[in-house]
Design an enzyme around this catalytic site. Structure first.
Site, PDB file in Angstrom:
ATOM      1  N   ILE A 164     -13.538 -17.052  -4.217  1.00  0.00           N
ATOM      2  CA  ILE A 164     -13.098 -18.448  -4.389  1.00  0.00           C
ATOM      3  C   ILE A 164     -13.408 -19.230  -3.104  1.00  0.00           C
ATOM      4  CG2 ILE A 164     -11.094 -19.972  -4.685  1.00  0.00           C
ATOM      5  CD1 ILE A 164     -11.586 -18.516  -7.258  1.00  0.00           C
ATOM      6  N   HIS A 197     -11.490  -6.765  -4.542  1.00  0.00           N
ATOM      7  CA  HIS A 197     -11.090  -6.629  -3.141  1.00  0.00           C
ATOM      8  C   HIS A 197     -12.074  -7.400  -2.225  1.00  0.00           C
ATOM      9  CE1 HIS A 197      -8.174  -3.752  -0.998  1.00  0.00           C
ATOM     10  NE2 HIS A 197      -8.701  -4.433   0.000  1.00  0.00           N
ATOM     11  N   ASP A 240      -6.776  -0.439  -6.033  1.00  0.00           N
ATOM     12  CA  ASP A 240      -8.223  -0.158  -5.990  1.00  0.00           C
ATOM     13  C   ASP A 240      -8.652   0.562  -4.711  1.00  0.00           C
ATOM     14  OD1 ASP A 240      -8.005  -2.184  -4.125  1.00  0.00           O
ATOM     15  OD2 ASP A 240      -9.261  -3.631  -5.192  1.00  0.00           O
ATOM     16  N   TYR A 275       0.871  -1.173   0.000  1.00  0.00           N
ATOM     17  CA  TYR A 275       0.000   0.000   0.000  1.00  0.00           C
ATOM     18  C   TYR A 275       0.909   1.224   0.000  1.00  0.00           C
ATOM     19  CZ  TYR A 275      -4.656  -1.978   1.063  1.00  0.00           C
ATOM     20  OH  TYR A 275      -5.863  -2.620   1.012  1.00  0.00           O
TER      21      TYR A 275
HETATM   22  C1  FMN Z   1     -10.037  -8.867   6.338  1.00  0.00           C
HETATM   23  C2  FMN Z   1      -9.476  -8.549   4.984  1.00  0.00           C
HETATM   24  C3  FMN Z   1      -8.373  -7.713   4.877  1.00  0.00           C
HETATM   25  C4  FMN Z   1      -7.832  -7.402   3.627  1.00  0.00           C
HETATM   26  N1  FMN Z   1      -6.726  -6.631   3.561  1.00  0.00           N
HETATM   27  C5  FMN Z   1      -6.158  -6.385   2.357  1.00  0.00           C
HETATM   28  C6  FMN Z   1      -4.941  -5.651   2.276  1.00  0.00           C
HETATM   29  O1  FMN Z   1      -4.370  -5.238   3.275  1.00  0.00           O
HETATM   30  N2  FMN Z   1      -4.445  -5.415   1.024  1.00  0.00           N
HETATM   31  C7  FMN Z   1      -5.049  -5.881  -0.108  1.00  0.00           C
HETATM   32  O2  FMN Z   1      -4.559  -5.649  -1.206  1.00  0.00           O
HETATM   33  N3  FMN Z   1      -6.189  -6.588  -0.044  1.00  0.00           N
HETATM   34  C8  FMN Z   1      -6.750  -6.853   1.150  1.00  0.00           C
HETATM   35  N4  FMN Z   1      -7.890  -7.602   1.208  1.00  0.00           N
HETATM   36  C9  FMN Z   1      -8.472  -8.156  -0.032  1.00  0.00           C
HETATM   37  C10 FMN Z   1      -7.893  -9.525  -0.362  1.00  0.00           C
HETATM   38  O3  FMN Z   1      -6.560  -9.439  -0.786  1.00  0.00           O
HETATM   39  C11 FMN Z   1      -8.664 -10.195  -1.512  1.00  0.00           C
HETATM   40  O4  FMN Z   1      -8.727  -9.315  -2.611  1.00  0.00           O
HETATM   41  C12 FMN Z   1     -10.076 -10.622  -1.124  1.00  0.00           C
HETATM   42  O5  FMN Z   1     -10.165 -10.977   0.233  1.00  0.00           O
HETATM   43  C13 FMN Z   1     -10.502 -11.774  -2.008  1.00  0.00           C
HETATM   44  O6  FMN Z   1     -11.827 -12.096  -1.796  1.00  0.00           O
HETATM   45  P1  FMN Z   1     -12.326 -13.331  -0.876  1.00  0.00           P
HETATM   46  O7  FMN Z   1     -12.122 -12.895   0.553  1.00  0.00           O
HETATM   47  O8  FMN Z   1     -13.760 -13.414  -1.258  1.00  0.00           O
HETATM   48  O9  FMN Z   1     -11.530 -14.555  -1.243  1.00  0.00           O
HETATM   49  C14 FMN Z   1      -8.440  -7.918   2.457  1.00  0.00           C
HETATM   50  C15 FMN Z   1      -9.554  -8.750   2.572  1.00  0.00           C
HETATM   51  C16 FMN Z   1     -10.073  -9.076   3.802  1.00  0.00           C
HETATM   52  C17 FMN Z   1     -11.253 -10.007   3.883  1.00  0.00           C
END
Ligand code: FMN
Length: 354
Positions: free
Chosen positions: A282, A248, A165, A136
């Site tokens: 997924i 995301h 994003d 980030y």
């Molecule tokens: C609790 C949580 C924290 C997340 N933190 C980040 C992050 O710090 N950076 C990031 O690029 N994506 C973050 N994401 C998004 C995940 O990388 C990913 O895109 C997403 O969880 C995929 O979807 P799914 O949870 O349905 O498998 C986060 C998702 C969740 C659920």
């Protein structure tokens, strides 16, 4: 005496979801589960996978399938990578260190997040498999971003995944309504001043920031969070090596398409010029098979890994990844495809789009 019937353990990731919900404090559960706005995109991430049907090929003599592949030149045992997720310390005390062990034990790689609770060096020391680093960039903090990139290089990370994003954080109303705030004493492993730095504003990145990041490191560069083919084309023109088609996990802009819906147009626009990964929704091996057939090189698994961690630490996360791996392998065999390369070869011919 009757022999005792062994209890049936969790059979799929949804069983782990239920366990996580039982075990996590309500606020932590909501933070992990939440989606933006009315959660239309969050639901669509599942619904879109369910609309796609697999058209299996028979009489190909496939008993078992080989799930091995490579991502940006790194060998993985299965095309299921661990998505970057903040604050894994909410799920279990070991946090990201446990996740790294689980990923390694499954023969796959973990994308370590900037907003991890444990320092990257500790995660890398515990890791038995390859790591990528998710970056980030914060508003006005290019020097901090550069420090993080150097730390990723020093830790041996094999790619830099820049999340694009999030010029601002999406509004997740359940956690807002519950006034959930991350615990005050929670450590942020990659920040010098623990609590302050994590309240940093994300930067509204532009294409010249991509040029800057490209010039900053020799690591392969991946952009995470693209949904438009136009953006994917621009990314390749700027020397990006991979893109993650992602919304995301439905946590940023509500109302955008499921990533799996956005994937085909991006695959067509890329025409093999860079690797394409997919995340968001997924939950089954068959979801991964569908994404691979539509041209993804690999998929990222998000929340299910947190559910495994919450249920049983590193062992739980390992079992979640193992379940998904086994489901994918079975789905490939039943669809008559013996390898990841064969899935790519038959491609969309393996599917009927709903
Ligand atoms: C609790 C949580 C924290 C997340 N933190 C980040 C992050 O710090 N950076 C990031 O690029 N994506 C973050 N994401 C998004 C995940 O990388 C990913 O895109 C997403 O969880 C995929 O979807 P799914 O949870 O349905 O498998 C986060 C998702 C969740 C659920």
């Amino acid at each position: 005496m009757e022999p005792e019937t062994p209890p049936v353990g969790p059979l799929n990731v949804f069983d782990y979801e239920r366990l996580a919900r039982e075990r996590l404090p309500a606020g932590a559960w909501a933070y992990y589960a939440d989606g933006a706005g009315d959660r239309v995109t969050l639901r669509e991430n599942r619904a879109a996978f369910e609309r796609i049907q697999i058209v299996p090929r028979m009489l190909r003599g496939v008993k078992t399938a080989d799930t091995r592949t490579t991502v940006l030149g790194t060998a993985v045992g299965v095309p299921l990578l661990v998505a970057p997720m903040a604050a894994q310390g909410l799920a279990c005390a070991e946090g990201e260190v446990a996740t790294a062990r689980a990923a390694g034990a499954t023969g796959t790689l973990m994308i370590a997040a900037t907003e991890a609770n444990r320092p990257l060096a500790e995660i890398a020391a515990a890791a038995t498999g390859p790591l990528w680093y998710q970056l980030y960039v914060y508003q006005g903090r290019r020097a901090m971003a550069e420090r993080h990139v150097r730390a990723a290089e020093a830790a041996g990370c094999r790619a830099l995944v820049v999340t694009v994003d999030a010029p601002r954080w999406g509004r997740k109303e359940t956690s807002e309504r519950d006034e959930f705030v991350l615990p005050a004493g929670m450590g942020w492993g990659n920040f010098e001043r623990d609590a302050d730095d994590i309240s940093l504003e994300p930067a509204a990145l532009a294409w010249d920031d991509v040029d800057w990041l490209r010039s900053l490191t020799a690591l392969p560069l991946v952009l995470k969070g693209l949904l438009a083919p136009e953006d994917a084309r621009e990314a390749v023109a700027r020397g990006v090596d991979g893109i993650v088609v992602s919304n995301h996990g439905g946590r940023q802009l509500d109302g955008v398409p499921a990533s799996i819906t956005a994937l085909p147009a991006i695959v067509a626009a890329m025409d093999g010029r860079c690797e394409i990964y997919l995340d968001s929704g997924i939950r089954r091996g068959t979801d991964a098979l569908k994404a691979l057939a539509l041209g993804a090189r690999a998929v990222l698994v998000g929340r299910p890994v947190l559910w495994g961690l919450a249920a049983d630490g590193a062992d739980g996360a390992r079992r979640v990844l193992g379940l998904l791996r086994d489901e994918l392998e079975l789905a490939m065999a039943l669809a008559g495809v013996g390898s990841v390369a064969e899935v790519a070869e038959i491609g969309a011919g393996l599917l009927r789009m709903g």
